[in-house]
Scaffold this motif. Structure first.
Motif, PDB file in Angstrom:
ATOM      1  N   PRO A  97       0.927  -1.267  -0.091  1.00 55.37           N
ATOM      2  CA  PRO A  97      -0.054  -0.090  -0.207  1.00 55.37           C
ATOM      3  C   PRO A  97       0.869   1.100   0.052  1.00 55.37           C
ATOM      4  O   PRO A  97       1.622   1.571   1.078  1.00 55.37           O
ATOM      5  CB  PRO A  97      -0.686   0.047   1.427  1.00 55.37           C
ATOM      6  CG  PRO A  97       0.279  -0.825   2.285  1.00 55.37           C
ATOM      7  CD  PRO A  97       1.024  -1.661   1.219  1.00 55.37           C
ATOM      8  N   LEU A  98       1.025   2.091  -1.435  1.00 55.92           N
ATOM      9  CA  LEU A  98       1.841   3.098  -1.263  1.00 55.92           C
ATOM     10  C   LEU A  98       1.352   4.302  -0.190  1.00 55.92           C
ATOM     11  O   LEU A  98       2.106   5.184  -0.020  1.00 55.92           O
ATOM     12  CB  LEU A  98       1.956   3.403  -2.740  1.00 55.92           C
ATOM     13  CG  LEU A  98       2.616   2.389  -3.574  1.00 55.92           C
ATOM     14  CD1 LEU A  98       2.666   3.009  -5.045  1.00 55.92           C
ATOM     15  CD2 LEU A  98       4.057   2.269  -3.248  1.00 55.92           C
ATOM     16  N   HIS A  99      -0.002   4.300  -0.075  1.00 52.93           N
ATOM     17  CA  HIS A  99      -0.588   5.473   0.736  1.00 52.93           C
ATOM     18  C   HIS A  99      -0.024   5.215   2.309  1.00 52.93           C
ATOM     19  O   HIS A  99      -0.167   6.007   2.933  1.00 52.93           O
ATOM     20  CB  HIS A  99      -1.869   5.432   0.646  1.00 52.93           C
ATOM     21  CG  HIS A  99      -2.699   4.398   1.241  1.00 52.93           C
ATOM     22  ND1 HIS A  99      -2.875   3.155   0.468  1.00 52.93           N
ATOM     23  CD2 HIS A  99      -3.539   4.033   2.631  1.00 52.93           C
ATOM     24  CE1 HIS A  99      -3.396   2.130   1.318  1.00 52.93           C
ATOM     25  NE2 HIS A  99      -3.849   3.055   2.720  1.00 52.93           N
ATOM     26  N   ARG A 100       0.542   4.203   2.583  1.00 47.18           N
ATOM     27  CA  ARG A 100       1.177   3.773   3.777  1.00 47.18           C
ATOM     28  C   ARG A 100       2.694   4.128   4.082  1.00 47.18           C
ATOM     29  O   ARG A 100       3.198   3.790   4.972  1.00 47.18           O
ATOM     30  CB  ARG A 100       0.821   2.421   4.261  1.00 47.18           C
ATOM     31  CG  ARG A 100      -0.739   2.051   4.632  1.00 47.18           C
ATOM     32  CD  ARG A 100      -1.116   3.136   6.064  1.00 47.18           C
ATOM     33  NE  ARG A 100      -2.282   2.581   6.500  1.00 47.18           N
ATOM     34  CZ  ARG A 100      -2.477   2.324   7.655  1.00 47.18           C
ATOM     35  NH1 ARG A 100      -1.608   2.098   8.322  1.00 47.18           N
ATOM     36  NH2 ARG A 100      -3.794   2.117   8.114  1.00 47.18           N
ATOM     37  N   LEU A 101       3.250   4.527   2.943  1.00 45.21           N
ATOM     38  CA  LEU A 101       4.669   4.716   2.854  1.00 45.21           C
ATOM     39  C   LEU A 101       4.899   6.215   3.945  1.00 45.21           C
ATOM     40  O   LEU A 101       4.039   6.996   3.816  1.00 45.21           O
ATOM     41  CB  LEU A 101       5.048   5.084   1.695  1.00 45.21           C
ATOM     42  CG  LEU A 101       5.681   4.142   0.759  1.00 45.21           C
ATOM     43  CD1 LEU A 101       5.774   4.605  -0.835  1.00 45.21           C
ATOM     44  CD2 LEU A 101       6.785   3.348   1.259  1.00 45.21           C
ATOM     45  N   GLY A 102       6.062   6.143   4.616  1.00 39.71           N
ATOM     46  CA  GLY A 102       6.445   7.017   5.501  1.00 39.71           C
ATOM     47  C   GLY A 102       7.881   7.441   5.335  1.00 39.71           C
ATOM     48  O   GLY A 102       8.527   6.725   4.840  1.00 39.71           O
ATOM     49  N   ASP A 103       8.071   8.874   5.428  1.00 40.13           N
ATOM     50  CA  ASP A 103       9.359   9.437   5.464  1.00 40.13           C
ATOM     51  C   ASP A 103       9.728  10.292   6.839  1.00 40.13           C
ATOM     52  O   ASP A 103       9.125  11.229   6.959  1.00 40.13           O
ATOM     53  CB  ASP A 103       9.246  10.154   3.984  1.00 40.13           C
ATOM     54  CG  ASP A 103      10.623  11.020   4.027  1.00 40.13           C
ATOM     55  OD1 ASP A 103      11.732  10.539   4.830  1.00 40.13           O
ATOM     56  OD2 ASP A 103      10.642  12.036   3.311  1.00 40.13           O
ATOM     57  N   CYS A 104      10.493   9.654   7.619  1.00 43.58           N
ATOM     58  CA  CYS A 104      10.672  10.057   8.844  1.00 43.58           C
ATOM     59  C   CYS A 104      11.139  11.573   8.764  1.00 43.58           C
ATOM     60  O   CYS A 104      12.367  11.872   7.897  1.00 43.58           O
ATOM     61  CB  CYS A 104      11.631   9.460   9.854  1.00 43.58           C
ATOM     62  SG  CYS A 104      11.978  10.345  11.174  1.00 43.58           S
ATOM     63  N   PRO A 105      10.366  12.479   9.166  1.00 42.33           N
ATOM     64  CA  PRO A 105      10.977  14.340   8.967  1.00 42.33           C
ATOM     65  C   PRO A 105      12.407  14.361   9.509  1.00 42.33           C
ATOM     66  O   PRO A 105      12.940  15.553   9.179  1.00 42.33           O
ATOM     67  CB  PRO A 105       9.872  14.926   9.621  1.00 42.33           C
ATOM     68  CG  PRO A 105       9.113  13.826  10.404  1.00 42.33           C
ATOM     69  CD  PRO A 105       9.339  12.626   9.909  1.00 42.33           C
ATOM     70  N   SER A 106      12.605  13.435  10.427  1.00 43.04           N
ATOM     71  CA  SER A 106      14.096  13.892  11.293  1.00 43.04           C
ATOM     72  C   SER A 106      15.085  13.212  10.410  1.00 43.04           C
ATOM     73  O   SER A 106      16.269  13.829  10.268  1.00 43.04           O
ATOM     74  CB  SER A 106      13.857  13.598  12.576  1.00 43.04           C
ATOM     75  OG  SER A 106      15.099  13.503  13.174  1.00 43.04           O
ATOM     76  N   CYS A 107      14.988  12.142  10.053  1.00 44.17           N
ATOM     77  CA  CYS A 107      16.216  11.322   9.633  1.00 44.17           C
ATOM     78  C   CYS A 107      16.031  10.753   8.183  1.00 44.17           C
ATOM     79  O   CYS A 107      17.321  10.386   7.518  1.00 44.17           O
ATOM     80  CB  CYS A 107      16.702   9.952  10.326  1.00 44.17           C
ATOM     81  SG  CYS A 107      15.521   8.624  10.481  1.00 44.17           S
ATOM     82  N   HIS A 108      14.938  10.761   7.588  1.00 43.81           N
ATOM     83  CA  HIS A 108      14.411  10.396   6.380  1.00 43.81           C
ATOM     84  C   HIS A 108      14.636   8.884   6.251  1.00 43.81           C
ATOM     85  O   HIS A 108      14.845   8.434   4.908  1.00 43.81           O
ATOM     86  CB  HIS A 108      15.457  11.248   5.298  1.00 43.81           C
ATOM     87  CG  HIS A 108      14.888  12.546   5.245  1.00 43.81           C
ATOM     88  ND1 HIS A 108      13.607  13.009   4.858  1.00 43.81           N
ATOM     89  CD2 HIS A 108      15.487  13.646   5.765  1.00 43.81           C
ATOM     90  CE1 HIS A 108      13.479  14.381   4.981  1.00 43.81           C
ATOM     91  NE2 HIS A 108      14.724  14.879   5.363  1.00 43.81           N
ATOM     92  N   TRP A 109      14.375   8.222   7.187  1.00 48.33           N
ATOM     93  CA  TRP A 109      14.181   6.908   7.197  1.00 48.33           C
ATOM     94  C   TRP A 109      12.776   6.608   6.333  1.00 48.33           C
ATOM     95  O   TRP A 109      12.008   7.312   6.998  1.00 48.33           O
ATOM     96  CB  TRP A 109      14.489   5.772   8.313  1.00 48.33           C
ATOM     97  CG  TRP A 109      15.566   5.581   8.594  1.00 48.33           C
ATOM     98  CD1 TRP A 109      16.954   5.910   7.948  1.00 48.33           C
ATOM     99  CD2 TRP A 109      16.136   4.612   9.825  1.00 48.33           C
ATOM    100  NE1 TRP A 109      17.993   5.181   8.371  1.00 48.33           N
ATOM    101  CE2 TRP A 109      17.259   4.442   9.601  1.00 48.33           C
ATOM    102  CE3 TRP A 109      15.494   3.824  10.515  1.00 48.33           C
ATOM    103  CZ2 TRP A 109      18.261   3.635  10.323  1.00 48.33           C
ATOM    104  CZ3 TRP A 109      16.394   3.082  11.662  1.00 48.33           C
ATOM    105  CH2 TRP A 109      17.513   3.021  11.294  1.00 48.33           C
ATOM    106  N   LEU A 110      12.740   5.470   5.680  1.00 47.98           N
ATOM    107  CA  LEU A 110      11.501   5.317   4.924  1.00 47.98           C
ATOM    108  C   LEU A 110      10.663   4.130   5.536  1.00 47.98           C
ATOM    109  O   LEU A 110      11.368   3.225   6.201  1.00 47.98           O
ATOM    110  CB  LEU A 110      11.458   4.841   3.508  1.00 47.98           C
ATOM    111  CG  LEU A 110      12.348   5.779   2.582  1.00 47.98           C
ATOM    112  CD1 LEU A 110      12.372   5.391   1.323  1.00 47.98           C
ATOM    113  CD2 LEU A 110      11.459   7.253   2.683  1.00 47.98           C
ATOM    114  N   PHE A 111       9.406   4.089   5.540  1.00 48.28           N
ATOM    115  CA  PHE A 111       8.655   3.035   6.508  1.00 48.28           C
ATOM    116  C   PHE A 111       7.255   2.737   5.833  1.00 48.28           C
ATOM    117  O   PHE A 111       6.894   3.777   5.268  1.00 48.28           O
ATOM    118  CB  PHE A 111       8.746   3.303   7.870  1.00 48.28           C
ATOM    119  CG  PHE A 111       8.241   4.438   8.283  1.00 48.28           C
ATOM    120  CD1 PHE A 111       6.815   4.658   8.384  1.00 48.28           C
ATOM    121  CD2 PHE A 111       8.918   5.511   8.531  1.00 48.28           C
ATOM    122  CE1 PHE A 111       5.940   5.554   8.739  1.00 48.28           C
ATOM    123  CE2 PHE A 111       8.212   6.671   9.060  1.00 48.28           C
ATOM    124  CZ  PHE A 111       6.885   6.923   8.814  1.00 48.28           C
TER     125      PHE A 111
END
Ligand SMILES: [Zn+2]
Length: 188
Positions: free
Chosen positions: A137-151
């Motif tokens: 589900p691409l709408h569940r992709l996240g980009d941590c605003p602090s370190c830019h790890w993706l999840f």
């Protein structure tokens, strides 16, 4: 040596997270053969430290950056570049061409000769990326605003914002606390 942290919920995203932060990283699990061996073991795709490993590492780092450039915009609802999608497709196609099906319980999985080579891990990463691109589900992709790890946000309410509450989440909270209270800037 710090432990491997896996927060991506998808192999391709954990692979993008093999640097600890962007744009400036202090930790890179793809920097040396010893580090990639440790990381690969942690994700359950062990690789052998054979002489070819050293030559495949630059390819691995290139693929990592491509995976990041594809999924980071998607985390914000933006389109990745066709060139980067094509690169993922090329590695995926190469892997599929070399793979065969083997029974795995009630279903089948892809399997490769020399499963413990780094090349195979890259094919697994490309397969994971292809699966995520095609099935979401691409709408569940996240980009941590602090370190830019993706999840991939697998929480029930779908409101995960940070890679992890204990690292980036709490760091941000204290930063906001000091900003709001005008006390002093947080020093790291
Ligand atoms: Zn983070």
């Amino acid at each position: 040596m710090t432990d491997v942290e896996l927060v991506g919920n998808a192999l391709c995203l954990d692979f993008a997270n093999t640097v600890n932060a962007r744009p400036v990283a202090r930790r890179d699990w793809l920097a040396s053969p010893a580090e990639v061996v440790t990381w690969a073991r942690a994700v359950g795709h062990p690789v052998d430290d054979d002489p070819s490993l050293r030559f495949t590492l630059p390819v691995a780092r290139d693929l990592r950056e491509t995976v990041f450039r594809v999924f980071q915009p998607l985390a914000h609802g933006d389109a990745p570049s066709p060139d980067d999608l094509e690169l993922i497709h090329t590695v995926h196609a190469e892997g599929i061409a070399q793979a065969r099906f083997v029974e795995d319980g009630a279903t089948f999985r892809l399997s490769w000769a020399e499963p413990e080579s780094l090349r195979v891990l890259l094919w697994e990463v490309a397969t994971s990326a292809a699966g995520l691109l095609t099935r979401g589900p691409l709408h569940r992709l996240g980009d941590c605003p602090s370190c830019h790890w993706l999840f991939l946000d697998t929480s029930k309410n779908g409101r995960r914002r940070w890679c992890s509450m204990i690292t980036c989440g709490s760091r941000d909270k204290s930063r906001r606390y000091y900003a709001a209270h005008g006390d002093r800037a947080e020093t790291e």
